[in-house]
Write a protein that holds these residues in place. Structure first.
Motif, mmCIF file in Angstrom:
data_model
loop_
_atom_site.group_PDB
_atom_site.id
_atom_site.type_symbol
_atom_site.label_atom_id
_atom_site.label_comp_id
_atom_site.label_asym_id
_atom_site.label_seq_id
_atom_site.Cartn_x
_atom_site.Cartn_y
_atom_site.Cartn_z
ATOM 1 N N ASN A 177 80.904 46.332 -0.561
ATOM 2 C CA ASN A 177 80.031 46.663 0.569
ATOM 3 C C ASN A 177 80.856 47.305 1.676
ATOM 4 O O ASN A 177 81.372 46.605 2.568
ATOM 5 N N PRO A 178 80.999 48.623 1.672
ATOM 6 C CA PRO A 178 81.866 49.297 2.644
ATOM 7 C C PRO A 178 81.418 49.163 4.097
ATOM 8 O O PRO A 178 82.209 49.445 5.003
ATOM 9 N N HIS A 179 80.202 48.737 4.323
ATOM 10 C CA HIS A 179 79.702 48.516 5.684
ATOM 11 C C HIS A 179 80.058 47.121 6.206
ATOM 12 O O HIS A 179 79.862 46.826 7.377
ATOM 13 N N LEU A 180 80.535 46.228 5.315
ATOM 14 C CA LEU A 180 80.886 44.871 5.718
ATOM 15 C C LEU A 180 82.250 44.869 6.404
ATOM 16 O O LEU A 180 83.248 45.300 5.828
ATOM 17 N N LYS A 181 82.284 44.376 7.636
ATOM 18 C CA LYS A 181 83.525 44.379 8.415
ATOM 19 C C LYS A 181 84.233 43.026 8.435
ATOM 20 O O LYS A 181 85.453 42.969 8.615
ATOM 21 N N TYR A 182 83.465 41.950 8.246
ATOM 22 C CA TYR A 182 84.043 40.631 8.489
ATOM 23 C C TYR A 182 83.218 39.580 7.772
ATOM 24 O O TYR A 182 81.982 39.649 7.747
ATOM 25 N N PHE A 183 83.914 38.594 7.184
ATOM 26 C CA PHE A 183 83.248 37.430 6.584
ATOM 27 C C PHE A 183 84.111 36.206 6.813
ATOM 28 O O PHE A 183 85.320 36.220 6.574
ATOM 29 N N GLU A 184 83.484 35.118 7.278
ATOM 30 C CA GLU A 184 84.188 33.853 7.472
ATOM 31 C C GLU A 184 83.207 32.724 7.166
ATOM 32 O O GLU A 184 82.158 32.624 7.799
ATOM 33 N N GLY A 185 83.549 31.899 6.183
ATOM 34 C CA GLY A 185 82.621 30.862 5.756
ATOM 35 C C GLY A 185 83.159 29.449 5.777
ATOM 36 O O GLY A 185 82.452 28.525 5.370
ATOM 37 N N ASP A 186 84.381 29.244 6.246
ATOM 38 C CA ASP A 186 84.988 27.920 6.201
ATOM 39 C C ASP A 186 84.688 27.072 7.423
ATOM 40 O O ASP A 186 85.076 25.904 7.464
ATOM 41 N N ARG A 187 84.009 27.637 8.406
ATOM 42 C CA ARG A 187 83.803 26.923 9.660
ATOM 43 C C ARG A 187 82.312 26.810 9.988
ATOM 44 O O ARG A 187 81.483 27.455 9.363
ATOM 45 N N TYR A 188 82.027 26.002 10.988
ATOM 46 C CA TYR A 188 80.653 25.769 11.430
ATOM 47 C C TYR A 188 80.567 26.033 12.922
ATOM 48 O O TYR A 188 81.513 25.784 13.676
ATOM 49 N N GLY A 189 79.426 26.557 13.352
ATOM 50 C CA GLY A 189 79.272 26.845 14.765
ATOM 51 C C GLY A 189 78.075 27.726 15.050
ATOM 52 O O GLY A 189 77.060 27.671 14.356
ATOM 53 N N TYR A 190 78.208 28.586 16.048
ATOM 54 C CA TYR A 190 77.089 29.387 16.540
ATOM 55 C C TYR A 190 77.659 30.602 17.257
ATOM 56 O O TYR A 190 78.858 30.663 17.562
ATOM 57 N N ASP A 191 76.808 31.558 17.530
ATOM 58 C CA ASP A 191 77.215 32.754 18.273
ATOM 59 C C ASP A 191 76.716 32.692 19.708
ATOM 60 O O ASP A 191 75.597 32.206 19.970
ATOM 61 N N VAL A 192 77.521 33.195 20.616
ATOM 62 C CA VAL A 192 77.117 33.391 22.010
ATOM 63 C C VAL A 192 77.158 34.887 22.284
ATOM 64 O O VAL A 192 78.173 35.546 22.014
ATOM 65 N N TYR A 193 76.071 35.422 22.812
ATOM 66 C CA TYR A 193 75.965 36.857 23.068
ATOM 67 C C TYR A 193 76.079 37.106 24.571
ATOM 68 O O TYR A 193 75.303 36.579 25.361
ATOM 69 N N GLU A 194 77.038 37.911 24.919
ATOM 70 C CA GLU A 194 77.269 38.297 26.314
ATOM 71 C C GLU A 194 76.916 39.777 26.435
ATOM 72 O O GLU A 194 77.559 40.624 25.810
ATOM 73 N N VAL A 195 75.909 40.076 27.232
ATOM 74 C CA VAL A 195 75.365 41.432 27.278
ATOM 75 C C VAL A 195 75.424 41.963 28.699
ATOM 76 O O VAL A 195 74.902 41.346 29.630
ATOM 77 N N THR A 196 76.081 43.119 28.841
ATOM 78 C CA THR A 196 76.124 43.826 30.118
ATOM 79 C C THR A 196 75.491 45.204 29.901
ATOM 80 O O THR A 196 75.197 45.590 28.768
ATOM 81 N N PRO A 197 75.269 45.972 30.970
ATOM 82 C CA PRO A 197 74.709 47.310 30.764
ATOM 83 C C PRO A 197 75.560 48.202 29.861
ATOM 84 O O PRO A 197 75.026 49.129 29.242
ATOM 85 N N ARG A 198 76.857 47.933 29.750
ATOM 86 C CA ARG A 198 77.739 48.828 29.006
ATOM 87 C C ARG A 198 78.262 48.249 27.699
ATOM 88 O O ARG A 198 78.731 49.003 26.842
ATOM 89 N N ARG A 199 78.203 46.912 27.518
ATOM 90 C CA ARG A 199 78.806 46.350 26.315
ATOM 91 C C ARG A 199 78.095 45.076 25.884
ATOM 92 O O ARG A 199 77.709 44.252 26.699
ATOM 93 N N TRP A 200 77.945 44.936 24.558
ATOM 94 C CA TRP A 200 77.448 43.715 23.931
ATOM 95 C C TRP A 200 78.637 43.018 23.289
ATOM 96 O O TRP A 200 79.391 43.629 22.546
ATOM 97 N N SER A 201 78.827 41.744 23.563
ATOM 98 C CA SER A 201 79.910 40.971 22.967
ATOM 99 C C SER A 201 79.329 39.766 22.231
ATOM 100 O O SER A 201 78.514 39.024 22.794
ATOM 101 N N THR A 202 79.753 39.590 20.991
ATOM 102 C CA THR A 202 79.360 38.434 20.196
ATOM 103 C C THR A 202 80.575 37.527 20.049
ATOM 104 O O THR A 202 81.578 37.900 19.440
ATOM 105 N N HIS A 203 80.480 36.336 20.643
ATOM 106 C CA HIS A 203 81.548 35.350 20.578
ATOM 107 C C HIS A 203 81.196 34.318 19.509
ATOM 108 O O HIS A 203 80.166 33.632 19.631
ATOM 109 N N MET A 204 82.011 34.221 18.479
ATOM 110 C CA MET A 204 81.781 33.245 17.413
ATOM 111 C C MET A 204 82.404 31.921 17.829
ATOM 112 O O MET A 204 83.622 31.755 17.798
ATOM 113 N N ARG A 205 81.558 30.988 18.208
ATOM 114 C CA ARG A 205 82.002 29.682 18.658
ATOM 115 C C ARG A 205 81.964 28.711 17.474
ATOM 116 O O ARG A 205 80.962 28.617 16.768
ATOM 117 N N VAL A 206 83.058 27.999 17.242
ATOM 118 C CA VAL A 206 83.144 27.093 16.104
ATOM 119 C C VAL A 206 83.520 25.695 16.567
ATOM 120 O O VAL A 206 84.193 25.516 17.589
#
Length: 216
Positions: A145-174
């Motif tokens: 899957n050449p479109h796949l950039k990242y995979f991590e399955g050993d941990r548990y948690g949730y995502d926090v999305y920080e959104v500004t007018p210029r940038r979206w940030s996804t923080h993977m919290r574990v």
């Protein structure tokens, strides 16, 4: 920011030539929303993975997600591309593991343009695959899957999305231990999407964090 929730209502059986995961009414509504979208972040809240997850040698890992509804996915994403909609971010769950994907109108054709980014979050407590499965299959999924950039399955948690007018940030919290309600929480990694630039990239400060697959 415009938010669109895509529930699984009106879905047909999987793997049919004319199968639908949205149903006719919801699909027509979604395409209308895309056509009339203005200049803003466009967030699709999706219950199952939108991006392709092919197996090496052919076929798909699971067809209970959008891989079981190929024609409809291509129709909807082609409509997104042709409409000129920009700044699309899809947030997804269900897999119990973390994925980061580029979205293309036709995942089978890497020459089609990147039109958005998808973030699939870990689960907080629900069981995932074993570390052995992840170590074996993470690189295989990346290769297929050449479109796949990242995979991590050993941990548990949730995502926090920080959104500004210029940038979206996804923080993977574990979490350190899903069995302990007082377990410490940390940020495993962060991916960004810049406004006007489709697709995501990993923050340099976290780009050496553990993962079973990371595209360099």
């Amino acid at each position: 920011m415009n938010r669109t929730v895509l529930p699984r209502v009106g879905r047909s059986a999987q793997n049919l030539p004319d199968g639908t995961i949205l149903g006719a009414d919801q699909k027509a509504w979604l395409k209308d929303q895309v056509t009339g979208a203005g200049e803003a972040w466009h967030c699709w809240v999706n219950s199952i993975m939108l991006s392709q997850l092919a197996k090496p040698g052919g076929g798909y890992m699971f067809t209970d997600q959008w891989d079981g509804f190929l024609a409809e996915r291509k129709e909807v994403l082609t409509h997104v591309a042709q409409s000129g909609l920009e700044d699309l971010v899809v947030i997804t769950g269900d897999w119990h593991s973390a994925f980061v994907d580029d979205i293309r109108p036709d995942f089978a054709d890497p020459a089609t343009p990147v039109i958005g980014a998808e973030f699939t979050a870990h689960s907080i407590t629900s069981g995932a695959y074993s570390p052995e499965w992840n170590a074996t299959n993470g690189p295989k999924m990346g290769a297929a899957n050449p479109h796949l950039k990242y995979f991590e399955g050993d941990r548990y948690g949730y995502d926090v999305y920080e959104v500004t007018p210029r940038r979206w940030s996804t923080h993977m919290r574990v979490i350190g231990d899903r069995r302990d309600p007082r377990s410490p929480v940390s940020t495993l990694t962060t991916f960004h999407v810049d406004r006007g630039r489709p697709g995501s990239y990993e923050d340099r400060s976290t780009s050496t964090s553990p993962a079973q697959y990371r595209r360099h």
